[in-house]
Design a protein around this motif. Structure first.
Motif, PDB file in Angstrom:
ATOM      1  N   ASN A  54       0.812  -1.082  -0.151  1.00  0.00           N
ATOM      2  CA  ASN A  54       0.052   0.303   0.002  1.00  0.00           C
ATOM      3  C   ASN A  54       0.836   1.191  -0.028  1.00  0.00           C
ATOM      4  N   LEU A  59      -1.051   4.415  -1.969  1.00  0.00           N
ATOM      5  CA  LEU A  59      -2.488   4.219  -1.244  1.00  0.00           C
ATOM      6  C   LEU A  59      -2.395   5.031  -0.084  1.00  0.00           C
ATOM      7  N   ASP A  60      -1.260   4.879   0.592  1.00  0.00           N
ATOM      8  CA  ASP A  60      -1.298   4.905   2.106  1.00  0.00           C
ATOM      9  C   ASP A  60       0.195   5.662   2.336  1.00  0.00           C
ATOM     10  N   GLU A  79      -3.336  12.695   1.244  1.00  0.00           N
ATOM     11  CA  GLU A  79      -4.217  11.815   0.244  1.00  0.00           C
ATOM     12  C   GLU A  79      -4.265  12.488  -1.117  1.00  0.00           C
ATOM     13  N   ARG A  80      -4.702  14.008  -0.976  1.00  0.00           N
ATOM     14  CA  ARG A  80      -4.985  14.634  -2.131  1.00  0.00           C
ATOM     15  C   ARG A  80      -3.865  14.588  -3.089  1.00  0.00           C
ATOM     16  N   VAL A  83      -2.788  10.947  -4.785  1.00  0.00           N
ATOM     17  CA  VAL A  83      -3.488  10.687  -6.012  1.00  0.00           C
ATOM     18  C   VAL A  83      -2.820  11.096  -7.145  1.00  0.00           C
ATOM     19  N   ARG A  86       0.042   8.510  -7.863  1.00  0.00           N
ATOM     20  CA  ARG A  86      -0.425   7.066  -8.478  1.00  0.00           C
ATOM     21  C   ARG A  86      -0.991   7.049  -9.770  1.00  0.00           C
ATOM     22  N   ARG A  87      -1.548   8.156 -10.087  1.00  0.00           N
ATOM     23  CA  ARG A  87      -2.220   8.226 -11.295  1.00  0.00           C
ATOM     24  C   ARG A  87      -1.275   7.829 -12.529  1.00  0.00           C
TER      25      ARG A  87
END
Ligand SMILES: Nc1ncnc2c1ncn2[C@@H]1O[C@H](COP(=O)(O)OP(=O)(O)OP(=O)(O)O)[C@@H](O)[C@H]1O
Ligand SMILES: [Mg+2]
Lengths: 224, 415
Positions: A54, A59-60, A79-80, A83, A86-87
């Protein structure tokens, strides 16, 4: 390109607070993932495998340590911001497949493109479906598929954005050994053909033996 | 694959829930549109009906001015009379531009079916008018022409058996020019009714006002038939200059006649508008409650759906969906639910406008003939827009919750 480091973790820690005690799910792990290699994470249940992948898939976020993914420092990001990391770079495959039940096979595969703001070219989707061996299932719903087929859709979904790293947490865990073998073959094929890096966790030592490298975790540390 | 398609598929996954939520929205929109239509319509209806009277001021026998006013519009019962000399006195007033004396009486219709046996009887309004001054007051009155109506004319001023029927009265009684119209009247002071056979000499075109349901005859003939030779029901007056000051001056001059009151139709309009206003507040309260319930329904339904799909939303994030994209997706679901309710709700209100009109008419009974509920395209547009805006507001919370989910935790909790 073989030594191109895509993911690099140093002294990674991930602690969970559970009431008054702290669970050290990861407790100082160093890891590098290079383009085109397959890395298998082994370890007993609760050793921190899922926690590790993760982190590697953004993701984490780690509690402490340095983590660089695709050249970007990731530790300390919200978290923002994760994204954006990972995208397009990472594709994730779950043990429980996690397909969207209302969408067809082709739509599930095309879904990540929607979030990337890219148009899902039918030819491109067809190519991915062919690659995962589901060319004739494009219009089917997940509930009409077998477990192995569902995992193929999930792999297709992860591959649709042409990621540089494919991360899979026990991708064969819900499949019989024969089907698991076939899924693993598919992973190996993508590593070979597309040059993506593969990080997967498993309890299956036979599959692990076919990876370029293995990491064995115990109590949140690398022991082998 | 688009966001709308994705949102739509989520909605149809739970068809009953979505339908119930949209139904709540539809109901709220229907109530709100009806209220809006009422709001648009009633002032105009009252103003229109009063306009059609042709005069701004009326002089009538002392009594409840409200009742007097609605009686004038409805032609209802409880008629009071004033002495005819009042007309002769008031017409000398220098501020008057036009004046017309009117005698109104209620007669029982005598209907005979084809075999000659008496059929259902009901009441009709007979209005005795002074032809020249009455027509001057209402220049729009026209006699109908065409088959069955040709040769129509006004009655001779001194005739005793000629009538002109309003459009609806003639339609209802199926009378054409040359037909006979039977009514019975109990003259003042008598017990037994007297039968009158009137000849229909003309039928009026539709005016959209009370006149449509009235049967007109010469003033003298009406007074004689009802046994009230020197009495009037109202005197309609148009002032040269109509404003509050002139009106008060005029009123002051004629208060000296003990039996009469001077009523301005502005006052009547105000009274009717305020009467309707009360009903409107009631309807508005219902509308506000319906809208609140609908908004809560939408919030609840979308929250539930987000909660159920926690794991799935985590997966969407894991495959690359950002906060804004999840927000957009859930927001679209709220928007689509609102639209799925607002559009049929508006159509329902538009389609049911006549029913609403009838219900309000029954509730209010103010004797206004024009439509009380006016549903315009603008109103429908505004209602749909309002539902969209409220839907978007209702969506902020659930969408924000969904957007804020952390992927790992969401996926775990969904398992
Ligand atoms: N969200 C959480 N909150 C608290 N503790 C957690 C959380 N997630 C994991 N843990 C704990 O962290 C440790 C490592 O968990 P993890 O899921 O990484 O193990 P794993 O190696 O993947 O096990 P398995 O083979 O069973 O999947 C476990 O002790 C687990 O209980
Ligand atoms: Mg695990």
């Amino acid at each position: 390109m073989a030594n191109d480091i895509l993911i690099s973790g140093r002294n990674l820690r991930r602690h969970y607070r559970r009431g008054s005690e702290t669970v050290k799910a990861l407790d100082g792990v160093d890891v590098d993932v290079r383009a085109g290699e397959s890395v298998c994470v082994l370890g007993p249940s609760g050793s921190g495998k899922t926690t590790l992948v993760n982190l590697l898939s953004a993701l984490d976020a780690p509690t402490a340590g340095e983590l660089t993914i695709g050249g970007r420092r990731v530790d300390g990001l919200s978290e923002r911001e994760l994204v954006g990391v990972r995208r397009g770079l990472l594709g994730y495959v779950f043990q429980q497949f996690h397909l969207i039940p209302t969408l067809t096979v082709a739509e599930n595969v095309a879904l990540p493109l929607l979030f990337l703001g890219r148009k899902a070219e039918p030819a491109e989707i067809a190519r991915v479906l062919a690659a995962v061996g589901l060319a004739d299932r494009a219009g089917h719903l997940p509930k009409e598929l077998s477990g192995g087929q569902m995992q193929r859709v999930a792999i297709g979904r992860a591959l649709a954005v042409r990621p540089r790293v494919l991360i899979a947490d026990e991708p064969t865990g819900n499949l019989d050994s024969h089907t698991g073998e076939a899924i693993f073959d598919l992973f190996q094929k993508t590593v070979r053909e597309d040059g993506v890096a593969l990080v997967l966790t498993t309890h299956n030592l036979a599959l692990a033996a076919r990876c370029d490298r293995t990491l064995t975790l115990a109590d949140g540390r690398i022991v082998a | 694959m688009t966001y709308s398609a994705l949102a739509w598929k989520n909605l149809v996954r739970r068809p009953v829930r979505t339908a119930l939520t949209a139904g709540g929205v539809a109901l709220a929109v229907a109530v709100a549109v009806s209220l809006g239509g009422f709001n648009l319509g009633y002032r105009q209806a009252i103003a229109g009906s009063i306009e059609q009277l042709g005069f701004q001021v009326m002089v009538m026998a002392k009594g409840c001015p409200y009742e007097a006013a609605t009686m004038m519009l409805k032609g209802g019962t409880g008629l009071l009379y004033l002495p005819e000399e009042a007309h002769a006195q008031i017409r000398t007033d220098p501020d008057i531009e036009a004046i017309t004396p009117i005698f109104i009486g209620i007669a029982e219709k005598q209907n005979y079916s084809l075999d000659g046996s008496p059929a259902a009887s009901a009441f009709t309004i007979l209005s005795g008018v002074d032809l020249d001054s009455f027509r001057a007051m209402k220049p729009w009155l026209k006699l109908k022409t065409g088959a069955g109506y040709d040769g129509g004319r006004w009655f001779a001023p001194d005739s005793t058996n000629e009538v002109v029927m309003g459009y609806e009265a003639a339609e209802y009684e199926q009378r054409k020019v040359g037909d006979v119209f039977y009514v019975s009247v109990v003259p003042n002071g008598k017990v037994d009714p007297e039968l009158h056979a009137f000849t229909v000499v003309g039928v009026l075109e539709r005016t959209g006002a009370q006149d449509d349901g009235t049967v007109f005859l010469p003033l003298r003939a009406a007074q004689t038939a009802f046994g009230r030779e020197n009495e009037l029901t109202i005197i309609g007056i148009k002032l040269k200059e109509f404003n509050g000051i002139r009106m008060r001056e005029f009123e002051g001059r004629w208060l000296k006649i003990p039996e009469v009151q001077v009523v301005s139709l502005e006052q009547v309009k105000g009274a009717l508008v305020s009467l309707v206003g009360t009903a409107q507040t009631m309807v508005a309260a219902v509308a506000v409650i319906a809208v609140l319930v609908a908004v809560i329904g939408v919030v609840n339904s979308v929250l539930t759906s987000v909660h159920e799909r926690t794991g799935e939303i985590g997966v969407l994030k894991a495959v690359g969906a950002g906060r804004g994209q999840i927000f957009r997706l859930v927001w679209l679901e709220t928007l689509l639910t609102s639209l799925a309710g607002a559009v049929p709700g508006s159509l329902l209100a538009a389609g049911g406008a006549r029913l609403t009109d009838a219900a309000l008419r029954h509730l209010l009974n103010i004797g206004v003939t024009q439509p009380l509920v006016r549903i315009t395209p603008g109103l429908l547009g505004a209602a749909i827009l309002g539902a969209v805006v409220l839907g978007l507001l209702a969506g902020i919370w659930p969408a924000g919750r969904a957007a804020g989910l952390r992927p790992v935790e969401a996926i775990r909790s969904g398992e």
